[in-house]
Design a protein around this motif. Structure first.
Motif, mmCIF file in Angstrom:
data_model
loop_
_atom_site.group_PDB
_atom_site.id
_atom_site.type_symbol
_atom_site.label_atom_id
_atom_site.label_comp_id
_atom_site.label_asym_id
_atom_site.label_seq_id
_atom_site.Cartn_x
_atom_site.Cartn_y
_atom_site.Cartn_z
ATOM 1 N N ARG A 178 6.530 -0.206 13.968
ATOM 2 C CA ARG A 178 7.810 -0.527 14.588
ATOM 3 C C ARG A 178 8.328 -1.830 13.971
ATOM 4 N NH1 ARG A 178 7.698 0.010 20.934
ATOM 5 N NH2 ARG A 178 9.721 0.974 20.567
ATOM 6 N N LEU A 179 9.646 -1.893 13.719
ATOM 7 C CA LEU A 179 10.278 -3.068 13.128
ATOM 8 C C LEU A 179 11.312 -3.629 14.100
ATOM 9 C CD1 LEU A 179 10.831 -1.884 9.434
ATOM 10 C CD2 LEU A 179 8.896 -3.140 10.395
ATOM 11 N N LEU A 229 12.336 -3.806 19.263
ATOM 12 C CA LEU A 229 11.433 -3.118 18.351
ATOM 13 C C LEU A 229 11.860 -1.659 18.243
ATOM 14 C CD1 LEU A 229 7.955 -4.562 19.404
ATOM 15 C CD2 LEU A 229 9.135 -4.935 17.243
ATOM 16 N N GLU A 230 12.037 -1.210 17.018
ATOM 17 C CA GLU A 230 12.471 0.164 16.782
ATOM 18 C C GLU A 230 11.468 0.870 15.892
ATOM 19 O OE1 GLU A 230 16.328 -0.073 15.081
ATOM 20 O OE2 GLU A 230 17.296 -0.770 16.945
ATOM 21 N N LEU A 290 3.112 -7.673 12.196
ATOM 22 C CA LEU A 290 3.544 -7.707 10.798
ATOM 23 C C LEU A 290 4.274 -9.031 10.577
ATOM 24 C CD1 LEU A 290 4.883 -4.046 10.447
ATOM 25 C CD2 LEU A 290 2.582 -4.916 9.962
ATOM 26 N N VAL A 291 3.628 -9.963 9.848
ATOM 27 C CA VAL A 291 4.164 -11.316 9.680
ATOM 28 C C VAL A 291 4.240 -11.625 8.192
ATOM 29 C CG1 VAL A 291 3.867 -13.767 10.194
ATOM 30 C CG2 VAL A 291 3.172 -12.051 11.875
ATOM 31 N N ALA A 292 5.395 -12.116 7.744
ATOM 32 C CA ALA A 292 5.588 -12.538 6.355
ATOM 33 C C ALA A 292 6.420 -13.811 6.347
ATOM 34 C CB ALA A 292 6.272 -11.449 5.535
ATOM 35 N N GLN A 293 5.979 -14.805 5.542
ATOM 36 C CA GLN A 293 6.689 -16.088 5.452
ATOM 37 C C GLN A 293 6.863 -16.721 6.843
ATOM 38 O OE1 GLN A 293 7.527 -17.518 2.504
ATOM 39 N NE2 GLN A 293 6.605 -15.792 1.435
ATOM 40 N N ASP A 294 5.803 -16.588 7.660
ATOM 41 C CA ASP A 294 5.791 -17.157 9.012
ATOM 42 C C ASP A 294 6.903 -16.571 9.894
ATOM 43 O OD1 ASP A 294 4.568 -18.752 10.896
ATOM 44 O OD2 ASP A 294 5.960 -20.416 10.591
ATOM 45 N N GLN A 295 7.253 -15.311 9.634
ATOM 46 C CA GLN A 295 8.294 -14.639 10.409
ATOM 47 C C GLN A 295 7.771 -13.281 10.869
ATOM 48 O OE1 GLN A 295 11.881 -13.865 8.238
ATOM 49 N NE2 GLN A 295 12.931 -12.893 9.966
ATOM 50 N N ALA A 314 2.076 -4.256 4.471
ATOM 51 C CA ALA A 314 3.290 -3.712 5.069
ATOM 52 C C ALA A 314 4.333 -4.800 5.276
ATOM 53 C CB ALA A 314 2.949 -3.042 6.407
ATOM 54 N N ALA A 315 3.877 -5.980 5.746
ATOM 55 C CA ALA A 315 4.803 -7.092 5.944
ATOM 56 C C ALA A 315 5.443 -7.512 4.631
ATOM 57 C CB ALA A 315 4.074 -8.271 6.583
#
Length: 1013
Positions: A280-281, A289-290, A354-359, A389-390
């Motif tokens: 979910r994103l 969340l979708e 799912l975390v990327a660049q502290d987001q 995935a992130a």
């Protein structure tokens, strides 16, 4: 050669058995040896004691035959090799043999000597024999002789060999048993180890299905189980790495988000079979969340299950950014609706953010149909997949943003291109301004660029004079000659130019018909124009005018650009002005340096003044210059130096009183008097004393006061044939030069006064030298004359004490002792004065010789062996390996005795110490005399080395002396090429350090040593 582990274990076990068995065998042999020797010695002592008892009577009556027979009978014992019977003095009486070869001889070996001194039996093993000996006593305890018996050790050695042989047999049997045990133990260990080695090789080849079958309860069994678990883990990790590599390849090879997410779930499926996999994103628009991707559940079921609490668990994971693992959804309190999970057969849950660049971007959820406790390896694998995935999601989002940015950049490109042209033009102006300091060139270039960038036809630049405030036309382009004349000669007060100067802001006119302008401006065909202030340090110093013939308003960008050009012009103008001022100041400094150099070259005033006047005339191009100096005794200014370019004389007057004429007024007021043109100056005609300037053809006159120490001492007059106006910089420079002339006058005055004082001082020194010589001669004569009667007094006092002139009773002896002590002190004082007189007269000489320093110090020490009449101890600290030195021993002795005597005199209790050491780095010896006495105040530590100086020089002082001892010691030290220093603190004692070279060096030569410490 390589050995198997079985052979190594066998060898190790055999070595252990060998070391233990051998050690036990050696220990038993040694123990048996000691026991055999102890038993043998005990038996030998009993035999010797019995034999001694049998010999008492025969020895007492000296029955040699009986003694020989008894000893012969004793020698029948196979262990007895020899016997001796001696008298109490150790002389052999008989040895038990018929020959009796040693009879009458005294036994001299060490054992016999020890036996003669012993009061009991002694024994010793020596040369293969056990020697036993001791005294033979009568019943009353009197010693009548000695018995010495030597026993052979052969029988004892034979017993020892038998015991050692038996021990070796036992050791060999133990080693055989050890070999068998070693083989059995090694075999039990090596078989499973070989199986482990074989399995490791198979695993290393990639055969991860290999398993060990070793059923043991020891460490080898545990090791085999660990290897089996490791193989399973390696197989699972390899599969995970393969899946992660494919996921990484998909992420890096495409920006299609959906296909990448589907591939992620596909690769995860084998590790979580028959489990629900959902991604979910977050939607940034509504912050919800979708669903983005799913697996092992159809779309209809997924829509129906949207409201399940599992999605609430996904929200928890997203908000906390923490991994969440639930083993039993039916029992865990965090499950809000366990019945719904049971409907879809879901038992366990694992959620990863799912975390990327502290987001936080979304969640990855795994719902298993079987109850499962997720292992750390599984959690780590899912976390890594979530990281990929992130990254994929983040890359896709970045791609979208980059597409948008590319569009925005395309729009900005055109604007940047236009700005680049403007900046290029502005940069050209700036570069030219930095390349040259010519203002006109810079203005022409700046005006051309301003017209080209604004697409205008005409323009000009006007600058304001910083002194007069007048506007000058500095540059122009495209305007008619008539308009140039208008700008040069006609200015309307309160016009547009004045408005810009007052406000400091640009003035733009886009519609001339509605604005009041000069008719000359309108005649030029102007349709739009701009007045831009040229600023330096925030202040308007000029105007940049740009005008065009075609209709068109000035844009804000064009006005801003023209302001930037105006700033560049202002900076260039300011730099040029500073450069001109720097050039002027450099010339002033150079001229002042020349004058200052001239002043400092000599103390003879007249040539210095002539050279200074020549420098002034060369720099300022005057036709004549004069220096008048004030004479206090006459109260007038007199001409001291003059320099004219023309031969005829200028003035009739060579002296002025203060306030008289222009020269006197400049002196009296302390301010310059300047007439740029004497022909037009009424004040000059009124104040002048001689009125010869015009008659001599001179039209310029200036008088500058000469000062020294803020006091006028003269006047410098400068004269020229052509009228001229001195600038402020020139006036300042002339004032500085008159200050230099004042310095020269002051130096000359001080030089004359110093010469006069030096002559007077020389006369005084000559008188002092004569006085010192008379004083030294008087002291020498008086000291010599006093020694003769004192020697006689001491001689007669000694005769009285010795009774030569008759018997002396006790009171007379005490009085004679006082006379002797006082006369001796007086004689020492006279000798001290004589030594000081010799030093002052230069009559003291050095008699150097090689001196053994240790013997020299021993000799001084011997003179202080008598006890002191106070609680003071003398400590002597020096080594016996001090090197010999070349010096004058008599003067060195005088120095040390003076220092030691002073230390004793000023120390009431405590200690006085003399130490000596050799310092090889400095090639010198260092002698120190320290005490715990009254000490010396810091202010007196340098004065005590002067003549007739003491710490306490009052009439009520506690200590005697004339204050010459340390002066003589210091003088002798310098004559010996050394140094003498003191370190002291009042009330705590003093330390005098004498540093001398090993070889005598000339007096006055630089000496570096510990004395300076």
């Amino acid at each position: 050669m390589k050995f198997s582990i079985r052979l190594k274990l066998i060898a190790f076990t055999f070595c252990v058995v060998l070391m233990v068995g051998g050690g036990i065998s050696l220990y038993s042999v040694q123990l048996e040896r000691q026991q055999v020797f102890a038993t043998f010695e005990k038996d030998a002592r009993q035999v010797t004691s019995v034999l001694s008892g049998n010999l008492i009577n025969s020895l007492y009556f000296l029955d040699l035959r009986s003694l020989r027979d008894q000893l012969g009978s004793a020698r029948l014992n196979p262990d007895i090799r020899y016997t001796y019977v001696t008298d109490s003095a150790g002389v052999v009486l008989t040895d038990g043999s018929t020959e009796n070869a040693l009879r009458g001889q005294k036994l001299t070996d060490s054992f016999s000597q020890k036996m003669l001194l012993s009061n009991s039996w002694i024994s010793r093993v020596e040369e293969g024999f056990l020697k036993i000996g001791g005294p033979v006593f009568m019943p009353d305890g009197s010693r009548i002789g000695h018995l010495h018996v030597g026993f052979s050790l052969d029988s004892a050695y034979q017993v020892i060999r038998d015991v050692a042989r038996a021990s070796l047999y036992v050791t060999a049997i133990c080693l055989g048993i050890g070999m068998v045990l070693a083989f059995i133990i090694a075999t039990s260990f090596t078989r499973p180890i070989l199986s482990i080695v074989h399995a490791s090789r198979e695993i290393g080849k990639g055969k991860l299905d290999t398993h060990l079958k070793i059923n043991r309860g020891d460490e080898l069994g545990i090791l085999s189980e660990s290897i089996n678990h490791m193989t399973d883990d390696l197989k699972r990790n390899l599969e995970q790495l393969h899946a992660l590599r494919e996921i990484d390849h998909a992420v890096s090879s495409t920006l299609d988000l959906q296909s990448t997410l589907d591939l992620l779930l596909q690769k995860m499926d084998p590790f979580f079979p028959d489990s629900l996999l959902i991604i979910r994103l977050v939607n940034e628009a509504n912050n919800a969340l979708e669903l983005a991707a799913w697996r092992n559940i159809n779309k209809d079921e997924l829509r129906e299950a949207v409201g399940l609490s599992a999605w609430g668990l996904a929200g928890v994971v997203f908000k906390s950014r923490q991994l969440l693992a639930i083993t039993d959804l039916q029992r865990d309190p965090r499950s809000l609706n366990p019945e719904s999970f049971l409907k879809y057969g879901v038992q366990s849950y694992l959620g990863v953010p799912l975390v990327a660049q502290d987001q936080a971007l979304g969640t990855l959820s795994i719902l298993t149909r079987n109850k499962q406790e997720f292992s750390p390896e599984e959690i780590e694998f899912v976390s890594m997949v979530a990281g990929h995935a992130a990254v994929a999601i983040h890359n896709a989002q970045l791609h979208t943003e980059l597409v948008k940015l590319a569009s925005d950049l395309a729009k900005s490109n055109q604007e940047l291109k236009e700005r680049a042209e403007e900046l290029g033009a502005l940069n050209t102006v700036t570069i030219e301004a930095g390349r040259t300091l010519g203002v006109r060139e810079i203005l022409e270039i700046a005006l051309d660029k301003a017209l080209a960038l604004t697409n205008r036809e005409r323009g000009y630049i006007r600058l304001k004079d910083p002194v007069t405030g007048e506007l000058t036309l500095a540059a122009h382009h495209g305007i008619s000659e008539g308009y140039v004349e208008t700008l040069l000669h006609r200015r309307t007060p309160g016009g547009k130019t004045d408005q810009v100067f007052e406000s400091g802001q640009p003035l733009v006119i886009n519609d001339p018909e509605e604005t009041l302008l000069k008719k000359e401006t309108l005649q030029e065909g102007t349709r739009s124009l701009a007045f831009i202030p040229i600023k330096a340090h925030g202040k308007a110093i000029g105007i940049l005018n740009v005008a065009g013939n075609e209709p068109g308003s000035f844009t804000a960008r064009e006005v801003h650009l023209l302001e930037a050009i105006g700033s560049v012009i202002g900076n260039a103008w300011e730099n040029a002005r500073l450069f001109q001022e720097t050039e002027v100041r450099a010339k002033e400094i150079g001229a002042l340096y020349d004058v200052s150099t001239t002043v400092n070259q000599s103390l003879d005033l007249d040539p210095v003044l002539q050279e200074v006047l020549r420098k002034i005339m060369d720099i300022f191009h005057f036709d004549a210059a004069r220096v008048y100096l004030f004479r206090p005794e006459a109260g007038e200014l007199h001409l001291r130096s003059a320099l004219d370019t023309r031969s005829e004389s200028l003035a009739r007057t060579r002296a002025f009183r203060p306030g008289q004429g222009n020269i006197g007024k400049a002196f009296q007021s302390g301010e310059p008097v300047i007439f740029s043109d004497v022909r037009e100056s009424v004040k000059y005609k009124t104040d002048s004393l001689s009125h010869v300037m015009q008659s001599s053809g001179f039209n310029f006159f200036a008088a500058f006061p000469i000062r020294t120490r803020l006091k006028p001492v003269g006047v410098l007059s400068c004269i020229g044939t052509v009228p001229r106006h001195l600038t402020p910089a020139e006036i300042r420079l002339l004032n500085l030069m008159t200050d230099q002339i004042g310095i020269a006058v002051d130096h000359a005055r001080l030089y004359e006064e110093t010469k006069k004082q030096a002559g007077e001082l020389e006369k005084t020194n000559a008188e002092l030298r004569r006085s010192n010589k008379v004083k030294d001669e008087f002291l020498g004569i008086m000291s010599h004359e006093l020694r003769t009667p004192l020697s006689a007094v001491m001689g007669y006092a000694a005769m009285l004490q010795d009774g030569v002139l008759g018997e002396v009773h006790l009171e007379q002896a005490e009085a004679l002792r006082v006379i002797e002590n006082q006369t001796r002190d007086l004689l020492n004082m006279i000798n001290t004065i004589l030594e000081a007189t010799k030093i002052e007269a230069g009559a003291a000489v050095i008699q150097s010789q090689q001196t053994d320093l240790k013997l020299f110090l021993d000799e001084i020490r011997s003179t202080y062996d008598i006890s002191l009449k106070k609680d003071v101890s003398l400590i002597w600290d020096y080594d016996g390996d001090l090197p010999p030195i070349i010096t004058d021993p008599a003067k060195l002795k005088h120095i040390l005795q003076n220092l030691i005597n002073n230390a004793i005199k000023f120390t009431h209790e405590g200690q006085v110490a003399l130490s000596a050491r050799y310092v090889p780095q400095l090639h010198q010896v260092e002698l120190r005399v320290s005490d715990t006495g009254v000490g010396i105040p810091p202010e007196m530590q340098s004065a005590i080395f002067e003549r007739f100086r003491q710490v306490d020089s009052s009439d009520t002082r506690l200590y005697g002396g004339v204050g010459l001892g340390l002066y003589i010691a210091k003088s002798f030290t310098e004559m010996l090429g050394g140094a003498l220093a003191v370190a002291s603190e009042a009330g705590k004692g003093s330390v005098f350090t004498l540093a001398l070279p090993v070889e005598l060096r000339p007096a006055g030569e630089y000496f570096s040593g510990a004395a300076h410490a």
